[in-house]
Design a protein around this motif. Structure first.
Motif, PDB file in Angstrom:
ATOM      1  N   ASN A  57      -5.130   1.356  -4.468  1.00  0.00           N
ATOM      2  CA  ASN A  57      -5.180   1.319  -3.015  1.00  0.00           C
ATOM      3  C   ASN A  57      -3.848   1.709  -2.364  1.00  0.00           C
ATOM      4  O   ASN A  57      -3.453   1.135  -1.343  1.00  0.00           O
ATOM      5  N   TYR A  58      -3.154   2.673  -2.978  1.00  0.00           N
ATOM      6  CA  TYR A  58      -1.970   3.210  -2.315  1.00  0.00           C
ATOM      7  C   TYR A  58      -2.447   4.125  -1.204  1.00  0.00           C
ATOM      8  O   TYR A  58      -3.108   5.124  -1.447  1.00  0.00           O
ATOM      9  N   LYS A  59      -2.109   3.764   0.011  1.00  0.00           N
ATOM     10  CA  LYS A  59      -2.526   4.541   1.173  1.00  0.00           C
ATOM     11  C   LYS A  59      -1.514   5.632   1.509  1.00  0.00           C
ATOM     12  O   LYS A  59      -1.847   6.590   2.201  1.00  0.00           O
ATOM     13  N   VAL A  60      -0.272   5.437   1.018  1.00  0.00           N
ATOM     14  CA  VAL A  60       0.810   6.390   1.263  1.00  0.00           C
ATOM     15  C   VAL A  60       1.656   6.494  -0.007  1.00  0.00           C
ATOM     16  O   VAL A  60       1.987   5.467  -0.607  1.00  0.00           O
ATOM     17  N   ILE A  61       1.968   7.722  -0.407  1.00  0.00           N
ATOM     18  CA  ILE A  61       2.911   7.946  -1.501  1.00  0.00           C
ATOM     19  C   ILE A  61       4.045   8.810  -0.966  1.00  0.00           C
ATOM     20  O   ILE A  61       3.798   9.839  -0.319  1.00  0.00           O
ATOM     21  N   ASN A 110       0.809  -1.216   0.000  1.00  0.00           N
ATOM     22  CA  ASN A 110       0.000   0.000   0.000  1.00  0.00           C
ATOM     23  C   ASN A 110       0.847   1.274   0.000  1.00  0.00           C
ATOM     24  O   ASN A 110       0.326   2.361   0.200  1.00  0.00           O
ATOM     25  N   LEU A 111       2.153   1.096  -0.205  1.00  0.00           N
ATOM     26  CA  LEU A 111       3.092   2.214  -0.233  1.00  0.00           C
ATOM     27  C   LEU A 111       3.683   2.348  -1.625  1.00  0.00           C
ATOM     28  O   LEU A 111       4.222   1.383  -2.170  1.00  0.00           O
ATOM     29  N   LEU A 112       3.581   3.541  -2.198  1.00  0.00           N
ATOM     30  CA  LEU A 112       4.255   3.853  -3.450  1.00  0.00           C
ATOM     31  C   LEU A 112       5.382   4.808  -3.082  1.00  0.00           C
ATOM     32  O   LEU A 112       5.142   5.978  -2.783  1.00  0.00           O
ATOM     33  N   ASP A 113       6.597   4.292  -3.077  1.00  0.00           N
ATOM     34  CA  ASP A 113       7.771   5.048  -2.643  1.00  0.00           C
ATOM     35  C   ASP A 113       8.606   5.397  -3.870  1.00  0.00           C
ATOM     36  O   ASP A 113       9.334   4.552  -4.394  1.00  0.00           O
ATOM     37  N   LEU A 114       8.490   6.625  -4.335  1.00  0.00           N
ATOM     38  CA  LEU A 114       9.137   7.033  -5.572  1.00  0.00           C
ATOM     39  C   LEU A 114      10.646   7.207  -5.422  1.00  0.00           C
ATOM     40  O   LEU A 114      11.319   7.546  -6.389  1.00  0.00           O
ATOM     41  N   GLU A 127      14.463  16.502  -1.888  1.00  0.00           N
ATOM     42  CA  GLU A 127      13.453  16.631  -0.837  1.00  0.00           C
ATOM     43  C   GLU A 127      12.461  15.481  -0.949  1.00  0.00           C
ATOM     44  O   GLU A 127      12.042  15.121  -2.040  1.00  0.00           O
ATOM     45  N   SER A 128      12.087  14.916   0.185  1.00  0.00           N
ATOM     46  CA  SER A 128      11.079  13.859   0.204  1.00  0.00           C
ATOM     47  C   SER A 128       9.880  14.313   1.019  1.00  0.00           C
ATOM     48  O   SER A 128      10.034  14.830   2.119  1.00  0.00           O
ATOM     49  N   GLN A 129       8.688  14.131   0.437  1.00  0.00           N
ATOM     50  CA  GLN A 129       7.446  14.404   1.146  1.00  0.00           C
ATOM     51  C   GLN A 129       6.603  13.140   1.151  1.00  0.00           C
ATOM     52  O   GLN A 129       6.711  12.304   0.257  1.00  0.00           O
ATOM     53  N   ILE A 130       5.761  13.043   2.164  1.00  0.00           N
ATOM     54  CA  ILE A 130       4.866  11.901   2.304  1.00  0.00           C
ATOM     55  C   ILE A 130       3.439  12.413   2.211  1.00  0.00           C
ATOM     56  O   ILE A 130       3.071  13.376   2.889  1.00  0.00           O
ATOM     57  N   CYS A 131       2.647  11.765   1.374  1.00  0.00           N
ATOM     58  CA  CYS A 131       1.216  12.049   1.301  1.00  0.00           C
ATOM     59  C   CYS A 131       0.487  10.819   1.839  1.00  0.00           C
ATOM     60  O   CYS A 131       0.643   9.717   1.312  1.00  0.00           O
TER      61      CYS A 131
END
Length: 191
Positions: free
Chosen positions: A136-140, A80-84, A169-173
């Motif tokens: 259903n990515y709960k976090v990107i 459920n995590l899309l970590d770019l 820079e990394s941000q979390i949505c």
């Protein structure tokens, strides 16, 4: 086997908002120009959350008079995590966009539009919302490289030109607030 990922995350806001969040939880304020879709935003770096709260402008409708930072633990299934920041996730992000999202977006009545005629920020936000709903990515986690960020001294661009090493820079949505497993109000060092 589905593994879980635990992330430290920092949310900068006004103290009155922070106190409300600590009591009632986070609420998403939809905006068609959000970087990674309509969710709750965090920095992975405390110093950026601090910068966010001390910058004198109004942020997405939040006026910050008394800066505060909420430190959160985000606990999410790897699926459920899309970590770019990960190549496999970034590749998936690009392939879904090219092969599925664009054809879907520009079919039928919208066929006269092109990718160039739509505001890039709105397009990016809409695409990330699509990924949340469809996959259903709960976090990107998104990464941003802008050589002239306001929190960087202006001469740092020359350093990049010399060494070809940049700050990313990394941000979390967070789309699903149930992934936030803990919250703690932390004080800001005002030095």
């Amino acid at each position: 086997m589905n593994t879980y990922i635990l992330l430290d995350a920092f949310h900068g806001t006004d103290l009155s908002n922070a106190e409300s969040i600590m009591k009632s939880g986070f609420k998403c304020r939809p905006n068609k120009h959000h970087w990674l879709g309509n969710g709750i935003y965090f920095y992975m770096d405390y110093s950026l959350a601090k910068w966010w709260t001390t910058n004198p402008s109004s942020k997405f409708g939040v006026k910050i008079k008394n800066p505060a930072i909420i430190k959160c633990k985000i606990y999410v299934k790897n699926d459920n995590l899309l970590d770019l920041r990960r190549l496999k996730d970034y590749t998936k992000f690009v392939e879904i966009y090219r092969n599925e999202f664009l054809p879907f977006l520009f079919c039928g009545e919208l066929s006269s539009l092109s990718e160039d005629t739509i505001d890039t920020r709105t397009l990016r936000c809409t695409y990330c919302d699509y990924l949340n709903l469809k996959y259903n990515y709960k976090v990107i986690i998104g990464t941003f490289y802008l050589p002239t960020q306001p929190y960087m001294p202006t001469d740092y661009g020359k350093f990049f030109d010399t060494f070809n090493i940049s700050y990313i820079e990394s941000q979390i949505c967070v789309f699903d607030s149930n992934t936030i497993s803990s919250m703690e109000l932390v004080s800001i060092d005002r030095r």
